[in-house]
Design an enzyme around this catalytic site. Structure first.
Site, mmCIF file in Angstrom:
data_model
loop_
_atom_site.group_PDB
_atom_site.id
_atom_site.type_symbol
_atom_site.label_atom_id
_atom_site.label_comp_id
_atom_site.label_asym_id
_atom_site.label_seq_id
_atom_site.Cartn_x
_atom_site.Cartn_y
_atom_site.Cartn_z
ATOM 1 N N ASP A 1 -8.028 -120.461 -69.851
ATOM 2 C CA ASP A 1 -7.073 -119.467 -70.331
ATOM 3 C C ASP A 1 -5.767 -119.643 -69.561
ATOM 4 O O ASP A 1 -5.775 -120.074 -68.395
ATOM 5 C CB ASP A 1 -7.618 -118.047 -70.128
ATOM 6 C CG ASP A 1 -6.675 -116.993 -70.697
ATOM 7 O OD1 ASP A 1 -6.636 -116.841 -71.929
ATOM 8 O OD2 ASP A 1 -5.961 -116.347 -69.904
ATOM 9 N N GLU B 1 -1.787 -117.877 -68.685
ATOM 10 C CA GLU B 1 -0.777 -116.826 -68.765
ATOM 11 C C GLU B 1 0.568 -117.535 -68.822
ATOM 12 O O GLU B 1 0.794 -118.536 -68.110
ATOM 13 C CB GLU B 1 -0.851 -115.876 -67.570
ATOM 14 C CG GLU B 1 -2.186 -115.162 -67.409
ATOM 15 C CD GLU B 1 -2.593 -114.345 -68.628
ATOM 16 O OE1 GLU B 1 -1.681 -113.869 -69.360
ATOM 17 O OE2 GLU B 1 -3.801 -114.192 -68.865
ATOM 18 N N HIS C 1 -6.061 -109.830 -68.638
ATOM 19 C CA HIS C 1 -4.799 -110.563 -68.822
ATOM 20 C C HIS C 1 -4.440 -111.372 -67.579
ATOM 21 O O HIS C 1 -3.264 -111.657 -67.344
ATOM 22 C CB HIS C 1 -3.643 -109.618 -69.195
ATOM 23 C CG HIS C 1 -3.772 -109.085 -70.590
ATOM 24 N ND1 HIS C 1 -3.691 -109.877 -71.706
ATOM 25 C CD2 HIS C 1 -3.984 -107.809 -71.027
ATOM 26 C CE1 HIS C 1 -3.849 -109.121 -72.781
ATOM 27 N NE2 HIS C 1 -4.029 -107.871 -72.402
ATOM 28 N N ASP D 1 -10.069 -113.749 -67.681
ATOM 29 C CA ASP D 1 -10.186 -113.932 -69.136
ATOM 30 C C ASP D 1 -11.040 -115.157 -69.459
ATOM 31 O O ASP D 1 -11.785 -115.156 -70.447
ATOM 32 C CB ASP D 1 -8.801 -114.074 -69.762
ATOM 33 C CG ASP D 1 -8.039 -112.751 -69.784
ATOM 34 O OD1 ASP D 1 -8.544 -111.781 -69.197
ATOM 35 O OD2 ASP D 1 -6.950 -112.693 -70.385
#
Length: 572
Positions: free
Chosen positions: A30, A32, A171, A176
């Site tokens: 994942d 960000e 998040h 995540d």
């Protein structure tokens, strides 16, 4: 849990199934980011978990300095501030370690298109190669497995709660990724109940497949894992579809377990009662057999079946003032093949204009003609033999020039056409010049292809060998533009004795009429492309073979390129 075969369905062996999911290593990752638009420096955090057979093998987590301010709304969503990434490494320093971490694995992400697009952009921006890995999207998998009435949303947080994930999404990248691992395992348990037990089946399962398609996968159980041709047969043994494959078993199984979204093919699969396979020595033989079988059976679900012999040719008519005519049957002195009648007509008109031949269809006597000149005479594009403005002797140079070009002895019409292009561009007739340029380019390509095909089809016997990638050779015997025999010499096996066996057993091919001596233009084209592949060697031929260059090759292309450059320079 019942995972055995259903009634009427053959049990597939493990080597037929592919890579078991329990033996597959996944990296669930994942990101960000600073926004939604992929870029080389938009990543602020990477989190990844490597798992196999339900066990965590390792984790990867790091903040990334994007080198630009993080928008306030992103800070509020993720909690990642500018101060947190101030001392973090830049993405170009992180990529080598991350690429090593994911090497040889199957990648998994929730809405994988988003994450992979950012990683691909980062690799491209900093000189790294994003691997061609298999990617599984848990959003797509969840939509296939969980009905809408059960899952009101397919967001990661909703699925984590529904499926009882041990980690809640926050998040932040690693949290995540951990939550996505739990979601993945729960989804894999569900697809196992419908018979998906291998990586190949999982990838095939992601597109929507009907239950009827999936029930028929036993039709592929006995097919060999070798190159060849497959035929789907219907309830009356009619051939529904013909295709080729490097691995017959794997390719045919894809029709029943996966990624086939074409409506007509799904309809075909529903009608199919059995699949017939024809093993081939190598992929070239398979491609040739496919062409011949489509022409012989005209299966209703093959698009090429509509016109299996759809070639068109152009040639000079037999009269006092010959013109170029479009015909279906090749004969000596014709040019082709063309894929459509309109392509042949355009080429004929372009060649007629370059050679000074008439384009009207009336038959004109050599003695006297009393017609009225048409507008082409006024434009200087015809000598008006219909009105006795041109004699047979005055007309004959254009006929000779067209014949010489068709037969590959001279390219003067191409040079004349290039000069016409120069005059149009010099006169600033840009639209007309552009159209003339495109038509001339099509003609040059058609003439070049025709001469190359004819050169190969004229050879009584040609034997060639192509490396098979494993130290052996793929062997082909070609006679008058047709594949007469095919075989392989495996690594360590002397190839020449096998060549002699192939020659002795090869099909007898008698030359026919026309430039291709009776061969199909499609088949000769396939053979020509195969012979042009890197590493292919000529073992022997009955006479030297070379592609012609004097007419359809470099001279014509140089003339055309000169005209095209002039047009671009003037119009630019």
């Amino acid at each position: 849990m019942d995972t055995g075969p259903r009634p009427g369905q053959a049990q597939l062996a493990f080597d037929e199934l592919g890579t078991p999911l329990r033996d597959t290593t996944f990296v669930v990752f994942d990101l960000e980011t600073t926004g939604t638009k992929p870029g080389p420096d938009g990543i602020t955090e990477i989190g990844a978990v490597k798992v196999r057979a339900g066990q965590v093998l390792g984790e990867f987590a790091t903040l990334v300095n994007p080198g630009a301010p993080i928008p306030p709304q992103i800070v509020e969503l993720t909690g990642i501030t500018q101060a947190m990434v101030y001392d973090a490494p830049r993405i170009e320093r992180v990529l080598p370690a991350f690429l090593e971490f994911i090497a040889g694995t199957v990648l998994v992400a929730h809405n994988s298109g988003f994450d992979t697009s950012f990683m691909r952009a980062a690799c491209e921006g900093h000189g790294y190669v994003w691997p061609r890995a298999t990617v599984v999207c848990t959003v797509k998998l969840a939509r296939r497995v969980i009905p809408r009435e059960e899952a009101h949303s397919y967001r990661l947080s909703s699925l984590a709660m529904l499926l009882g994930a041990r980690t809640r999404p926050t998040h932040r990248a690693l949290d995540d990724a951990r939550a996505t691992v739990d979601v993945l395992h729960a989804l894999l348990e569900r697809v196992g109940n419908v018979g998906v037990h291998t990586l190949e089946e999982l990838v095939d399962y992601l597109p929507e497949v009907t239950a009827a398609q999936r029930r028929k996968r036993h039709l592929a159980a006995d097919l060999p894992a070798r190159p060849g041709v497959y035929l789907f047969r219907g309830p009356r043994e009619e051939v529904l579809y013909v295709g080729t494959a490097r691995d017959l078993r794997r390719r045919v199984r894809q029709y029943f377990t996966g990624s086939e979204s074409r409506g007509r093919i799904r309809e075909m699969v529903a009608l199919a009662e059995r699949v017939e396979a024809i093993e081939c020595a190598h992929s070239l033989e398979a491609e040739i057999r496919e062409l011949r079988l489509i022409a012989a059976h005209r299966p209703m679900y093959n698009r090429r079946s509509k016109n299996p012999h759809h070639a068109w040719w152009i040639g000079l008519t037999d009269e006092a003032f010959p013109r170029l005519s479009v015909v279906r049957l090749p004969r000596a002195g014709t040019l082709g093949p063309f894929r459509s009648q309109s392509d042949a007509r355009t080429a004929a008109d372009t060649l007629a204009g370059a050679s000074g031949l008439r384009t009207c269809t009336q038959r004109i006597s050599a003695k006297s003609a009393s017609g009225t000149p048409c507008v082409l005479f006024e434009l200087g594009r015809c000598g008006a033999p219909c009105a006795s403005r041109q004699t047979v002797e005055e007309y004959s140079p254009g006929v000779a020039a067209a014949r010489e070009l068709i037969e590959g002895r001279d390219g003067s019409p191409l040079r004349t056409a290039a000069e016409q292009l120069e005059r149009l561009s010099g006169g600033q007739h840009y639209e007309q010049a552009a159209r003339h340029r495109d038509e001339l380019a099509d003609l040059v390509r058609a003439v070049g292809r025709a001469h190359r095909l004819a050169a190969l089809a004229s050879i009584a016997e040609l034997i060639a060998a192509s490396p098979d990638g494993n130290g052996g050779w793929e062997l082909s015997v070609i006679r008058f533009g047709k594949l007469a025999s095919a075989g392989v010499a495996r690594r360590g096996v002397p190839p020449m004795p096998i060549v002699e066996q192939l020659v002795a057993a090869a099909e007898t091919v008698l030359p026919g009429e026309g430039p291709l001596h009776g061969a199909s233009g499609e088949e000769v084209g396939v053979l020509l492309r195969w012979l042009a592949r890197p590493g292919v060697r000529l073992v022997r031929t009955t006479r030297p073979w070379a592609e012609p260059t004097a007419v359809a090759g470099w001279r014509g292309w140089l003339d055309l390129a000169a005209g095209a450059r002039t047009l671009e320079r003037v119009a630019g």
